[in-house]
Design an enzyme around this catalytic site. Sequence first.
Site: not given
Ligand code: NAD
Ligand code: TDX
Length: 332
Positions: A151-152, A121-123, A13, A148, A177-178, A247, A34
């Site tokens: 800690t968030k 996150t919404d989690e 993101i 996870y 979820n993005n 899913n 990063d």
């Molecule tokens: P990601 O795991 O793809 O990226 C995380 C980045 O943070 C990586 O580049 C990693 O190297 C860096 N990082 C981790 N620990 C670090 C540290 N101690 N110091 C410096 N850099 C560090 O994660 P993402 O999916 O891009 O998520 C980004 C943010 O958005 C997170 O805070 C996550 O909780 C939040 N978020 C994600 C989603 C989702 O669906 N992916 C949804 C809602 C919120």
């Molecule tokens: O192989 C898989 N099969 C499967 O059924 C994987 C990897 C996941 N799943 C399921 C688990 C979840 O119900 O799919 C759903 C989505 O899984 P993830 O991509 O791991 O996401 P989730 O656990 O929902 O969390 C994501 O959204 C909120 C992000 O990873 C978080 O960073 C964010 O905060």
Amino acid sequence: MTKMLVTGGAGFIGANFVHYTLQNYPQYEVTVIDKLTYAGNPDNLASVLDKIEFVTGDISDRELIDKLVSETDIIVHFAAESHNDNSLSDPWPFVHSNLVGTASILEAVRKHNKRLHHVSTDEVYGDLELDDPAKFTPETPYKPSSPYSSTKAGSDLLVRAWVRSFGIHATISNCSNNYGPYQHIEKFIPRQITNILSGTKPKLYGTGENVRDWIHVDDHNNAVHYIIEKGRSGETYLIGADGEENNKYIIETILELMGKDKTDYEHVNDRPGHDLRYAIDATKLREELGWVPKYTNLREGLQATIDWYTANRSWWEAEKAKVEAAYAEKGQ
Ligand code: NAD
Ligand code: TDX
């Protein structure tokens, strides 16, 4: 020019946020910090490295963060360990980055009196029943399920405490979820797309009835900019685009869009403590700040994401075997 420090800008993101900001908000001069964990990939920013400053470092390094924060106007804090499954195997990196790292940023923000936006996150709200008419709102009590999400949740509470006790100027967003380009292939949607592209079957946890509220990453990042510009200090905004699907539907749709048989996937071991359903009520963001999502057709968004992973095999191919071997050990 306004100076902006983006933490975690080499991740999914954060990298999309940097690209989106440079394209749409030229008033910002961007610095990224990063740690380049397994989830951070400098290639995600390769095309803009001449337009930003990139610092490799850990957000829990208080001296480094103090210096970077002192030199900026606003901090947008994405850096975190982000994968639930990893947090079940080893919670320590989550405690380190999400809690200690956020505290280090808060102390620097307090000392230098800077503006912070904390990305969460919404989690943090736990999960909902499938038939629950209520969605998550900013008033929903925190009830996180995994290392996870807890800690968030803890990081959000730290921000709230620094606002209340020290009066720092901060906002928080909790997004659903993005999906989109540059998402690590450990995550659900890119894992299934790259499985199909590598000739293996998609993997569904449990029954697949679990619901996620999908949003395109550009809509998330656009909302973050609305909050930075118009959000009230100390407030929490929920970000979501009414994209609830289970899913099983997502796997079947990806298979169909990639020209495969919709039933050609495998059921694998469920995630321990697997949250059943997330759903966001984004009324506050929409009504108070006037935000609307641009990506409202999930099938089109999935097709564009499939096209990106198909066109960028070199971005993910070297990682694929390692990620799948780790899943295979857990029967997933
Ligand atoms: P990601 O795991 O793809 O990226 C995380 C980045 O943070 C990586 O580049 C990693 O190297 C860096 N990082 C981790 N620990 C670090 C540290 N101690 N110091 C410096 N850099 C560090 O994660 P993402 O999916 O891009 O998520 C980004 C943010 O958005 C997170 O805070 C996550 O909780 C939040 N978020 C994600 C989603 C989702 O669906 N992916 C949804 C809602 C919120
Ligand atoms: O192989 C898989 N099969 C499967 O059924 C994987 C990897 C996941 N799943 C399921 C688990 C979840 O119900 O799919 C759903 C989505 O899984 P993830 O991509 O791991 O996401 P989730 O656990 O929902 O969390 C994501 O959204 C909120 C992000 O990873 C978080 O960073 C964010 O905060």
